[in-house]
Design a protein around this motif. Structure first.
Motif, mmCIF file in Angstrom:
data_model
loop_
_atom_site.group_PDB
_atom_site.id
_atom_site.type_symbol
_atom_site.label_atom_id
_atom_site.label_comp_id
_atom_site.label_asym_id
_atom_site.label_seq_id
_atom_site.Cartn_x
_atom_site.Cartn_y
_atom_site.Cartn_z
ATOM 1 N N MET B 1 0.836 -1.206 0.000
ATOM 2 C CA MET B 1 0.000 0.000 0.000
ATOM 3 C C MET B 1 0.864 1.247 0.000
ATOM 4 S SD MET B 1 -3.446 -0.020 2.235
ATOM 5 C CE MET B 1 -2.952 -0.902 3.702
ATOM 6 N N SER B 2 0.457 2.245 -0.746
ATOM 7 C CA SER B 2 1.196 3.509 -0.753
ATOM 8 C C SER B 2 0.858 4.284 0.518
ATOM 9 C CB SER B 2 0.787 4.341 -1.972
ATOM 10 O OG SER B 2 -0.525 4.828 -1.795
ATOM 11 N N TYR B 3 1.669 5.339 0.793
ATOM 12 C CA TYR B 3 1.437 6.156 1.987
ATOM 13 C C TYR B 3 0.020 6.728 1.957
ATOM 14 C CZ TYR B 3 2.323 9.572 5.685
ATOM 15 O OH TYR B 3 2.256 10.287 6.852
ATOM 16 N N GLU B 4 -0.390 7.184 0.762
ATOM 17 C CA GLU B 4 -1.720 7.812 0.649
ATOM 18 C C GLU B 4 -2.828 6.814 0.964
ATOM 19 O OE1 GLU B 4 0.775 8.466 -1.474
ATOM 20 O OE2 GLU B 4 1.015 10.523 -0.735
ATOM 21 N N GLU B 5 -2.647 5.582 0.483
ATOM 22 C CA GLU B 5 -3.669 4.571 0.738
ATOM 23 C C GLU B 5 -3.740 4.236 2.232
ATOM 24 O OE1 GLU B 5 -3.623 2.091 -3.477
ATOM 25 O OE2 GLU B 5 -2.165 1.658 -1.913
ATOM 26 N N LYS B 6 -2.542 4.124 2.834
ATOM 27 C CA LYS B 6 -2.506 3.844 4.280
ATOM 28 C C LYS B 6 -3.176 4.967 5.059
ATOM 29 C CE LYS B 6 1.713 1.072 4.609
ATOM 30 N NZ LYS B 6 3.134 1.174 4.942
ATOM 31 N N LEU B 7 -2.863 6.203 4.653
ATOM 32 C CA LEU B 7 -3.421 7.373 5.332
ATOM 33 C C LEU B 7 -4.943 7.372 5.226
ATOM 34 C CD1 LEU B 7 -3.004 10.075 6.779
ATOM 35 C CD2 LEU B 7 -2.752 11.165 4.547
ATOM 36 N N GLU B 8 -5.405 7.048 4.030
ATOM 37 C CA GLU B 8 -6.849 7.035 3.790
ATOM 38 C C GLU B 8 -7.532 5.993 4.681
ATOM 39 O OE1 GLU B 8 -9.498 6.343 -0.091
ATOM 40 O OE2 GLU B 8 -7.698 7.562 -0.424
ATOM 41 N N GLU B 9 -6.893 4.823 4.777
ATOM 42 C CA GLU B 9 -7.472 3.774 5.609
ATOM 43 C C GLU B 9 -7.444 4.173 7.086
ATOM 44 O OE1 GLU B 9 -6.015 -0.309 4.990
ATOM 45 O OE2 GLU B 9 -6.560 -0.616 7.090
ATOM 46 N N PHE B 10 -6.326 4.817 7.480
ATOM 47 C CA PHE B 10 -6.198 5.280 8.859
ATOM 48 C C PHE B 10 -7.307 6.288 9.186
ATOM 49 C CE2 PHE B 10 -4.572 8.161 12.118
ATOM 50 C CZ PHE B 10 -4.112 7.287 13.075
ATOM 51 N N TRP B 25 0.137 1.000 12.280
ATOM 52 C CA TRP B 25 0.638 2.049 11.391
ATOM 53 C C TRP B 25 -0.104 3.342 11.700
ATOM 54 C CZ3 TRP B 25 -1.147 5.655 7.994
ATOM 55 C CH2 TRP B 25 -0.161 6.298 7.203
ATOM 56 N N MET B 26 0.624 4.448 11.738
ATOM 57 C CA MET B 26 -0.041 5.752 11.916
ATOM 58 C C MET B 26 0.728 6.806 11.148
ATOM 59 S SD MET B 26 0.997 6.479 15.911
ATOM 60 C CE MET B 26 1.126 4.786 16.498
ATOM 61 N N PRO B 27 0.015 7.850 10.688
ATOM 62 C CA PRO B 27 0.716 8.911 9.957
ATOM 63 C C PRO B 27 1.721 9.610 10.879
ATOM 64 C CG PRO B 27 -1.685 9.259 9.948
ATOM 65 C CD PRO B 27 -1.415 8.118 10.844
ATOM 66 N N ASP B 28 2.801 10.123 10.305
ATOM 67 C CA ASP B 28 3.833 10.785 11.113
ATOM 68 C C ASP B 28 3.259 11.935 11.940
ATOM 69 O OD1 ASP B 28 5.559 9.028 10.002
ATOM 70 O OD2 ASP B 28 6.304 10.411 8.458
ATOM 71 N N ASP B 29 2.324 12.685 11.332
ATOM 72 C CA ASP B 29 1.750 13.822 12.050
ATOM 73 C C ASP B 29 0.941 13.366 13.260
ATOM 74 O OD1 ASP B 29 2.854 15.743 10.487
ATOM 75 O OD2 ASP B 29 1.115 15.945 9.149
ATOM 76 N N TYR B 30 0.308 12.203 13.140
ATOM 77 C CA TYR B 30 -0.454 11.654 14.261
ATOM 78 C C TYR B 30 0.522 11.282 15.377
ATOM 79 C CZ TYR B 30 -3.742 8.663 16.868
ATOM 80 O OH TYR B 30 -4.530 8.108 17.851
ATOM 81 N N ARG B 31 1.570 10.534 15.015
ATOM 82 C CA ARG B 31 2.563 10.103 16.008
ATOM 83 C C ARG B 31 3.177 11.309 16.721
ATOM 84 N NH1 ARG B 31 5.517 5.482 16.701
ATOM 85 N NH2 ARG B 31 4.649 4.618 14.790
ATOM 86 N N VAL B 85 4.080 5.719 28.238
ATOM 87 C CA VAL B 85 3.251 5.647 27.032
ATOM 88 C C VAL B 85 3.884 6.474 25.910
ATOM 89 C CG1 VAL B 85 1.007 6.333 26.068
ATOM 90 C CG2 VAL B 85 1.105 5.139 28.257
ATOM 91 N N ALA B 86 4.422 7.633 26.274
ATOM 92 C CA ALA B 86 5.043 8.502 25.267
ATOM 93 C C ALA B 86 6.290 7.837 24.674
ATOM 94 C CB ALA B 86 5.403 9.848 25.885
ATOM 95 N N GLU B 87 7.049 7.153 25.527
ATOM 96 C CA GLU B 87 8.276 6.495 25.054
ATOM 97 C C GLU B 87 7.994 5.530 23.907
ATOM 98 O OE1 GLU B 87 11.460 5.776 28.592
ATOM 99 O OE2 GLU B 87 9.445 5.084 28.971
ATOM 100 N N ASP B 88 6.862 4.825 24.009
ATOM 101 C CA ASP B 88 6.526 3.845 22.971
ATOM 102 C C ASP B 88 6.231 4.516 21.627
ATOM 103 O OD1 ASP B 88 6.987 1.616 24.469
ATOM 104 O OD2 ASP B 88 4.904 1.304 25.061
ATOM 105 N N LEU B 89 6.119 5.842 21.619
ATOM 106 C CA LEU B 89 5.909 6.553 20.353
ATOM 107 C C LEU B 89 7.238 7.022 19.768
ATOM 108 C CD1 LEU B 89 2.695 8.456 21.377
ATOM 109 C CD2 LEU B 89 2.874 6.850 19.469
ATOM 110 N N GLY B 90 8.344 6.681 20.445
ATOM 111 C CA GLY B 90 9.642 6.888 19.802
ATOM 112 C C GLY B 90 10.551 7.953 20.368
ATOM 113 N N LYS B 91 10.275 8.448 21.578
ATOM 114 C CA LYS B 91 11.200 9.437 22.165
ATOM 115 C C LYS B 91 11.615 8.929 23.540
ATOM 116 C CE LYS B 91 11.536 14.401 23.180
ATOM 117 N NZ LYS B 91 10.867 15.704 23.054
ATOM 118 N N SER B 92 12.901 8.962 23.845
ATOM 119 C CA SER B 92 13.362 8.385 25.113
ATOM 120 C C SER B 92 12.977 9.295 26.277
ATOM 121 C CB SER B 92 14.868 8.189 25.102
ATOM 122 O OG SER B 92 15.510 9.435 25.273
ATOM 123 N N ARG B 93 12.876 8.673 27.449
ATOM 124 C CA ARG B 93 12.521 9.448 28.634
ATOM 125 C C ARG B 93 13.597 10.503 28.920
ATOM 126 N NH1 ARG B 93 9.452 6.954 33.670
ATOM 127 N NH2 ARG B 93 8.895 5.568 31.966
#
Lengths: 101, 305
Positions: B1-10, B25-31, B85-93
């Motif tokens: 699936m392309s990014y646009e298709e994933k975004l649309e489904e999201f 999967w989530m859009p970067d802006d959501y994350r 919870v925030a750490e699991d989105l990709g930023k260290s404590r």
């Protein structure tokens, strides 16, 4: 440091339930941090800490979807027992009339 | 699936009320948006412990001191849950702690103000925790599921804090003239910051967090719920409000938009609140003096000797 998932049991009649996660260097610290985070008010009487990397999860949740109509596996499919019971009673009643003749 | 298709489904999923898990999967802006939002919530819990910590020596009885200390421990506990919870989105404590200290990330406006006396504890515990509970309860149905799970615990503890704050308030309200003045004086100072707490009017067209149902209600909607719920309770106790004075319109307690001076909030957003720098330096001192704990935790074998 690793992520540990924390589970607690609120009584012997209940299953362990996931309540959150902590980051810890070892299981001993994970249990201590888990207790401080999730059991400050006696919300449970037992605690597990499990390394997140030791948990095997479904890769594809869609496998849980039921492929065909399997409504017969659910109690809701048998809700017409009330009507059925009524029909059976009527049937029996008609038999006893017949038996008297 | 392309990014646009994933975004649309999201978008379709979230629109339908589906919840998002960390592993989805989530859009970067959501994350990015969810991370920033939860990070600010976590920062606020940790920074919110400081003003109350400053009030501990002012506790009138040992029981009040113990209960306030327990509440402070709860707030720090909330921060721990939220950072996790925030750490699991990709930023260290560590990165989140350091961004807070460097002024790169924010914390709630009410924690940029000084505390003077026990009346502040009453206002913070009752009205500020009341305001926080209105906003947090609205997030229980957020689209980001891991956040809602920790919020369940946080809200149930906040209920207790609210009761605790109301208990302190009622004691002052039924006490001597001096005690009543303590509450009124604190309310006069805190009222505008409490109105600011909910933020300026939401820009519904631009707010991605509303769009993706991370937030479920607008700022003004939440502010209105708070006013309707608390203004009658404060009035009933014989206290009055400074500007912006709430007025009854139909069956709603309304503060006029033109009565709200937003300048103090704008200053706080630039970390130029009355207590911002002092609180941050206090936080920095704690962070530094506890460094050995973090080191001992990260390498227990090395430090065990």
């Amino acid at each position: 440091m690793e992520v540990y998932e924390i589970f607690r049991r609120s009584g012997h009649k209940n299953p362990f339930e996931h309540c959150g996660a902590v980051i810890a260097p070892d299981p001993e610290m994970a249990l201590l941090l888990g207790k401080e985070c999730f059991l400050r008010r006696r919300e449970g009487e037992h605690l597990w800490a499990v390394r997140r990397s030791d948990i095997h999860a479904l890769e594809d949740e869609s496998v849980l979807e039921i492929a065909a109509d399997k409504s017969y596996r659910f109690a809701s499919d048998y809700r017409d027992v009330v009507d059925k019971r009524e029909a059976a009673r009527r049937r029996v009643a008609s038999m006893s009339w017949g038996g008297a003749s | 699936m392309s990014y646009e298709e994933k975004l649309e489904e999201f978008n379709r999923r979230v629109e339908a009320g589906d919840k998002v898990e960390a592993s989805d999967w989530m859009p970067d802006d959501y994350r990015r948006g969810v991370l920033k939002f939860i990070e600010m919530h976590a920062n606020s819990e940790i920074m919110g412990a400081l003003p109350e910590r400053e009030c501990l020596p002012k506790a009138p009885t040992l029981k009040r001191k113990m209960s306030l200390a327990a509440k402070i421990q709860d707030e720090i506990g909330h921060a721990q849950l939220l950072y996790r919870v925030a750490e699991d989105l990709g930023k260290s404590r560590t990165a989140m702690y350091e961004d807070l200290l460097a002024g790169e990330s924010k914390f709630h406006n009410v924690f940029h103000y000084p505390v003077h006396h026990w009346g502040d504890v009453a206002v913070i515990g009752w009205l500020i925790d009341g305001a926080a509970l209105v906003t947090q309860a609205a997030l229980l149905d957020s689209s980001y599921a891991p956040y809602t799970r920790v919020l369940k615990r946080i809200c149930s503890e906040e209920q207790l804090h609210l009761r605790h704050g109301e208990h302190i308030t009622l004691q002052l309200a039924s006490g001597t003239d001096y005690q009543r003045e303590m509450f009124q004086e604190a309310l006069n100072r805190w009222w505008l910051p409490i109105i600011h707490f909910f933020g300026p009017r939401s820009n519904v067209a631009k707010d991605l967090l509303l769009h993706w149902k991370v937030k479920t209600r607008t700022n003004e909607d939440l502010r209105q719920e708070f006013l309707d719920r608390y203004v009658p309770k404060v009035t009933e106790l014989g206290f009055s409000f400074p500007t912006p004075v709430p007025r009854l319109k139909g069956d709603a307690w309304v503060v006029a938009a033109e009565d709200i001076d937003w300048a103090p909030l704008d200053a706080i957003k630039k970390n130029r609140g009355p207590e911002t720098q002092r609180r941050l330096s206090r936080r920095r001192a704690v962070y530094d003096s506890h460094r050995w704990v973090r080191e001992a935790l990260s390498e227990p074998a090395v430090h065990a000797a």
